[in-house]
Design a protein around this motif. Structure first.
Motif, mmCIF file in Angstrom:
data_model
loop_
_atom_site.group_PDB
_atom_site.id
_atom_site.type_symbol
_atom_site.label_atom_id
_atom_site.label_comp_id
_atom_site.label_asym_id
_atom_site.label_seq_id
_atom_site.Cartn_x
_atom_site.Cartn_y
_atom_site.Cartn_z
ATOM 1 N N ASN A 1 -35.655 6.815 -1.500
ATOM 2 C CA ASN A 1 -35.391 6.241 0.053
ATOM 3 C C ASN A 1 -35.850 4.617 0.478
ATOM 4 N N VAL A 2 -37.662 5.347 0.165
ATOM 5 C CA VAL A 2 -38.338 3.823 1.227
ATOM 6 C C VAL A 2 -38.295 2.787 0.184
ATOM 7 N N LEU B 1 -35.136 1.033 0.641
ATOM 8 C CA LEU B 1 -34.992 0.769 1.683
ATOM 9 C C LEU B 1 -35.631 -1.107 1.207
ATOM 10 N N LYS B 2 -37.465 -0.538 0.913
ATOM 11 C CA LYS B 2 -37.722 -1.735 1.174
ATOM 12 C C LYS B 2 -37.171 -3.047 -0.246
ATOM 13 N N VAL C 1 -33.898 -3.175 -0.183
ATOM 14 C CA VAL C 1 -32.450 -3.615 0.799
ATOM 15 C C VAL C 1 -33.339 -4.705 1.577
ATOM 16 N N LEU C 2 -34.803 -4.194 1.693
ATOM 17 C CA LEU C 2 -34.984 -5.609 3.703
ATOM 18 C C LEU C 2 -35.365 -6.796 2.822
ATOM 19 N N ALA C 3 -35.581 -6.399 1.672
ATOM 20 C CA ALA C 3 -36.038 -8.191 0.669
ATOM 21 C C ALA C 3 -34.852 -8.636 0.495
ATOM 22 N N GLU C 4 -33.863 -7.682 0.094
ATOM 23 C CA GLU C 4 -32.786 -9.186 -0.208
ATOM 24 C C GLU C 4 -31.875 -9.239 0.870
ATOM 25 N N ILE C 5 -31.996 -8.211 1.960
ATOM 26 C CA ILE C 5 -31.373 -8.997 3.726
ATOM 27 C C ILE C 5 -32.227 -10.715 3.804
ATOM 28 N N TYR C 6 -33.319 -10.269 3.462
ATOM 29 C CA TYR C 6 -34.363 -11.472 4.323
ATOM 30 C C TYR C 6 -34.191 -12.106 3.171
ATOM 31 N N SER D 1 -30.957 -13.070 1.610
ATOM 32 C CA SER D 1 -29.720 -13.831 1.494
ATOM 33 C C SER D 1 -29.860 -14.359 3.406
ATOM 34 N N LEU D 2 -30.731 -14.244 3.930
ATOM 35 C CA LEU D 2 -30.514 -14.587 5.798
ATOM 36 C C LEU D 2 -30.640 -16.585 5.366
#
Lengths: 160, 160
Positions: free
Chosen positions: A124-125, A128-129, A131-136, A138-139
């Motif tokens: 999970n962790v 999570l990481k 997804v966080l990197a990918e969202i960043y 994509s921003l």
DNA sequence: ACTTGTCATTTGCAAATGCAATTATTGTTC
DNA sequence: GAACAATAATTGCATTTGCAAATGACAAGT
């Protein structure tokens, strides 16, 4: 139905602030603030950085960072030297003292993170990481879109 | 091997700051700051809150929030009234004007979030939210542990 | 070479922040 | 019920922040 407490920016901010606050208190005894730690750890990971790069890497605003580096230099944690070949940029590095200190703090950071997520499956962790990197990432691509809307608003406004 | 850029507090902070910054610019045209939006959205979700509760809900430090509420009251967005039965506490609520404004902003927040995560399967996003909420909860339970370490350090220090 | 432009960093200044002390009210104990 | 403790919010004050302007240094055009 919308709820602030279920919105992503809010949830991210809340956990981020809380974690930062806890870790901040954890390292306060070493006379180091959280932004200072971030700068040192960033330099430890990749030295010889310019101010702008460090700002990008740490998400610290550039003028704030300039002053922070000044303070850290006065404390003997980093060096800031103008380049000979390109004297408008500056190379920032850890001093031996800074290196020693950050190498003392890193295990604390590691342990802190272990404790913070010990109740969660490591899958999970790591997800999570990811997804966080990918969202960043994509921003960056949506930023122009956001700006567009603002420009449109402004244009409409000045026309009115 | 440790890397700051792979540590959870750092990644959370980075995405949180970036998202907050983008959304902040998105709503700037409405004359509203991000903390103001958070307060209004929090009150929209649950009205009649005391200052301390609002502070907890928004992760805004209490004295900062006190002043922010003052400003928002001057702008006619919220009311702040001492309770009759317990006059040391205060009840904060949206004014009709504040309610109208926040109901104009919420769709923007919804759209912003949609855009921000449109490249990701909604399963991933909802998982992400679940984990964020759980981690936040779990931080409360590790707080004493963190404080313990600090106390231990201080004790050792004063002994030395 | 000289003006003009651009880039990287720093600094001035006003606004925001947060800790600690203060005020105001309620709760408790003897 | 008077003194003391506890709770909630506000305010004083020093620090931090961030935008915008200034500085310093290189780059390009004429």
């Amino acid at each position: 139905m919308y709820r602030l407490t279920n919105s992503l920016p809010y949830m991210l901010n809340r956990v981020g602030v809380r974690m930062g606050d806890l870790f901040s208190r954890r390292i306060a005894g070493y006379g180091v603030t959280l932004p200072m730690y971030r700068v040192m750890a960033a330099l430890w990971e990749k030295g010889d950085q310019r101010l702008g790069d460090l700002a990008g890497m740490t998400t610290i605003e550039i003028s704030t960072l300039s002053r922070l580096i000044g303070e850290m230099k006065r404390r003997g944690l980093v060096t800031r030297t103008r380049l000979k070949d390109n004297a408008r940029t500056v190379a920032i590095n850890l001093t031996p003292k800074g290196r020693t200190l950050v190498e003392e703090l890193i295990p604390i950071a590691v342990h802190f993170e272990e404790v913070a997520v010990r109740n969660f499956p490591s899958k999970n962790v790591s997800d999570l990481k990811t997804v966080l990197a990918e969202i960043y990432e994509s921003l960056n691509s949506i930023e122009p879109e956001i700006e567009e809307v603002n420009k449109a608003r402004k244009a409409a406004k000045s026309k009115a």
